[in-house]
Design a protein around this motif. Structure first.
Motif, mmCIF file in Angstrom:
data_model
loop_
_atom_site.group_PDB
_atom_site.id
_atom_site.type_symbol
_atom_site.label_atom_id
_atom_site.label_comp_id
_atom_site.label_asym_id
_atom_site.label_seq_id
_atom_site.Cartn_x
_atom_site.Cartn_y
_atom_site.Cartn_z
ATOM 1 N N TYR A 1 0.833 -1.192 0.000
ATOM 2 C CA TYR A 1 0.000 0.000 0.000
ATOM 3 C C TYR A 1 0.869 1.244 0.000
ATOM 4 O O TYR A 1 1.840 1.341 0.750
ATOM 5 N N PRO B 1 0.459 5.101 0.785
ATOM 6 C CA PRO B 1 -0.470 6.114 1.302
ATOM 7 C C PRO B 1 -0.398 7.428 0.534
ATOM 8 O O PRO B 1 -1.398 8.151 0.445
ATOM 9 N N ARG C 1 -2.399 6.699 -2.365
ATOM 10 C CA ARG C 1 -3.652 6.050 -1.962
ATOM 11 C C ARG C 1 -3.980 4.897 -2.902
ATOM 12 O O ARG C 1 -5.132 4.717 -3.318
ATOM 13 N N LYS C 2 -2.951 4.126 -3.200
ATOM 14 C CA LYS C 2 -3.106 3.000 -4.104
ATOM 15 C C LYS C 2 -2.671 1.707 -3.437
ATOM 16 O O LYS C 2 -1.703 1.680 -2.669
ATOM 17 N N GLN D 1 -7.602 1.954 -5.938
ATOM 18 C CA GLN D 1 -7.626 3.102 -5.048
ATOM 19 C C GLN D 1 -8.173 2.677 -3.695
ATOM 20 O O GLN D 1 -9.153 1.937 -3.633
ATOM 21 N N TRP D 2 -7.522 3.106 -2.618
ATOM 22 C CA TRP D 2 -8.005 2.794 -1.271
ATOM 23 C C TRP D 2 -7.533 3.880 -0.308
ATOM 24 O O TRP D 2 -6.390 4.312 -0.360
ATOM 25 N N GLU D 3 -8.429 4.308 0.556
ATOM 26 C CA GLU D 3 -8.085 5.317 1.555
ATOM 27 C C GLU D 3 -8.395 4.797 2.945
ATOM 28 O O GLU D 3 -9.387 4.124 3.138
#
Length: 253
Positions: A229, A231, A234-235, A251-253
């Protein structure tokens, strides 16, 4: 992006712009641009399985079939082979713990902490009939020294301290065949739930687990093997058992 046909065993972030990959197909370790997928540097001749960063400029690599751990310098966008540590058996999982290396074995299942000269500092082997580990394939650590082990056979995540004292074990129906494991913040893990075709977020303070990817067919995750990951972007970068998938980016937050 990252669509080259190959079998990637493990993946870690080196910086917001670069990833380190263990490419089993090519028997090589690759440093790639995390935005474009282009190869920045590559070293061949080792069949890499597990990889981890030790600080910002060194990595440790297990070969899985050579009874060795290869140390690699990662500096200035280049990879340079360093010291080779001899170990007792085929080891798969690897993690950095300060200046030391943590490795895991499957036959029989046990863990070791060693320094970069190969001296064993701590060992853990199950003492009795109710094993904590059966197949401790994947490891990760935090800066605070805690070690987290994913056991693909027992469907558990186990927390240990830096001397390999078992502190707590987590399990949940969402966690089935856990393989890749990555720390993404204080008390937060992301785990590949390989047999559920999903990625699970684990809060190790509360024990709560949440499936973040794989709830729907549109996510397209099939037997995820490892993840990293970033940060800053945000991928989430995910490797699977399917050679044709390359590296999938979400995409992940």
């Amino acid at each position: 992006m990252f669509t080259e046909r190959c079998e990637i065993h493990d993946i870690v972030m080196v910086s917001p712009d670069s990833l380190l990959l263990s490419n089993w197909t090519k028997k090589s370790l690759q440093l790639v641009n995390s935005r474009t997928g282009s190869t920045l540097s590559e070293v061949s001749g080792i069949p890499p399985v597990g990889i981890c960063m030790m600080g910002r400029e060194f990595a440790a690599v297990t070969s899985g079939c050579s009874n060795q751990v290869q140390l690699v310098q990662v500096r200035g966008g280049r990879l340079t082979l360093g010291t080779v540590l001899d170990v007792k058996a085929d080891c798969w999982g690897v993690a950095g713990s300060g200046d030391n290396v943590v490795v895991s074995y499957n036959s029989p299942p046990w863990l070791e902490v060693m320094d970069t000269d190969g001296r064993v500092l701590h060992q853990y082997q199950d003492p009795g009939a109710a094993p904590t580990f059966k197949s401790p394939d994947c490891l990760t650590t935090y800066n605070n020294g805690f070690i987290y082990v994913a056991d693909i056979a027992l469907n558990t995540i186990t927390k240990l301290d830096s001397s390999l004292k078992v502190l707590k074990t987590f399990s949940d129906p969402q966690l089935k065949g856990p393989k890749g494991i990555s720390s993404v913040g204080d008390g937060q893990l992301l785990v590949c739930s390989r047999l559920n075709n999903s990625i699970v977020h684990v809060n190790v303070n509360s024990g709560k687990m949440t499936t973040i990817l794989g709830k729907a067919d549109r996510d397209g995750i099939v037997r995820p093997r490892s993840l990293a990951y970033c940060p800053q972007q945000r991928k989430l970068f995910v490797c699977t058992d399917n050679e044709t998938d390359g590296i999938q980016v979400y995409q992940w937050e």
